[in-house]
Each structure stands twice: as structure tokens, then as C-alpha cells.
Design a protein around this motif. Structure first.
Motif, mmCIF file in Angstrom:
data_model
loop_
_atom_site.group_PDB
_atom_site.id
_atom_site.type_symbol
_atom_site.label_atom_id
_atom_site.label_comp_id
_atom_site.label_asym_id
_atom_site.label_seq_id
_atom_site.Cartn_x
_atom_site.Cartn_y
_atom_site.Cartn_z
ATOM 1 N N UNK A 175 -31.402 54.240 -6.234
ATOM 2 C CA UNK A 175 -31.237 52.928 -6.006
ATOM 3 C C UNK A 175 -32.353 52.515 -4.424
ATOM 4 N N UNK A 176 -33.043 53.492 -4.006
ATOM 5 C CA UNK A 176 -33.769 53.576 -2.859
ATOM 6 C C UNK A 176 -35.194 53.904 -3.786
ATOM 7 N N UNK A 214 -32.764 47.393 -9.644
ATOM 8 C CA UNK A 214 -32.253 47.548 -8.403
ATOM 9 C C UNK A 214 -30.676 46.556 -8.831
ATOM 10 N N UNK A 215 -30.582 45.367 -9.243
ATOM 11 C CA UNK A 215 -29.506 44.589 -8.822
ATOM 12 C C UNK A 215 -28.945 45.302 -9.505
ATOM 13 N N UNK A 216 -28.847 46.132 -11.193
ATOM 14 C CA UNK A 216 -27.621 46.645 -11.501
ATOM 15 C C UNK A 216 -27.541 47.873 -10.608
ATOM 16 N N UNK A 217 -28.502 48.943 -10.131
ATOM 17 C CA UNK A 217 -28.020 50.020 -9.504
ATOM 18 C C UNK A 217 -27.136 49.729 -8.631
ATOM 19 N N UNK A 234 -39.728 51.318 -5.589
ATOM 20 C CA UNK A 234 -41.327 50.655 -7.077
ATOM 21 C C UNK A 234 -40.937 49.294 -6.781
ATOM 22 N N UNK A 235 -40.332 48.789 -6.287
ATOM 23 C CA UNK A 235 -39.816 46.657 -6.237
ATOM 24 C C UNK A 235 -40.994 46.585 -5.231
ATOM 25 N N UNK A 236 -41.024 47.098 -4.223
ATOM 26 C CA UNK A 236 -42.167 46.785 -3.276
ATOM 27 C C UNK A 236 -43.710 46.662 -3.390
ATOM 28 N N UNK A 237 -43.668 48.066 -4.376
ATOM 29 C CA UNK A 237 -45.410 48.065 -4.332
ATOM 30 C C UNK A 237 -45.611 47.344 -5.232
ATOM 31 N N UNK A 238 -44.609 46.528 -6.786
ATOM 32 C CA UNK A 238 -44.651 45.700 -7.283
ATOM 33 C C UNK A 238 -45.064 44.582 -6.368
#
Length: 61
Positions: A3-4, A54-57, A9-13
Motif C-alpha cells: 500500500x505504501x 491503492x483503493x484495491x490494496x 507511486x500515486x504521489x509521483x504521478x
């Protein structure tokens, strides 16, 4: 990837999104580099996939 890692990865995107917008301006939406879709659209799709991951995790917790 846990999850982390997916959150990072989302932050980088999110950080790369303005860069994609600048690339679109410079390359006229990717036309000058024979892109199928604008860089911004590609990055938004990638961001959407990452957020879904992220939601799935998070739902597994």
C-alpha cells in the motif's frame, strides 16, 4: 508492491502531471512526436489506474 509503495507511486504521478502538460504544449499535444494521445491524457489514465490499485490494496486491510 504494498500500500505504501502504491501511495508513493500515486504521489509521483501527481507531481509528473504538470510536466506532461508542458510536454503537450511543446509538442502540440504529442503530434510532433507521433503520440497516439496527449501526454496529459496518458498521465491521467496512469494516475487513475494507480488510484484504483491503492483503493484495491486499502480494501484488503
Amino acid at each position: 508492491m504494498g500500500l505504501l509503495g502504491k501511495i508513493i507511486k500515486t504521489g509521483f504521478n501527481i507531481v509528473e502531471l504538470p510536466v506532461a502538460a508542458v510536454k503537450d504544449v511543446i509538442t502540440m499535444g504529442g503530434v510532433l512526436e507521433d503520440q497516439n494521445s496527449p501526454y496529459t491524457a496518458q498521465k491521467v489514465r496512469e494516475l487513475g489506474k494507480t488510484l484504483k490499485e491503492v483503493k484495491d490494496e486499502a480494501s484488503k486491510l
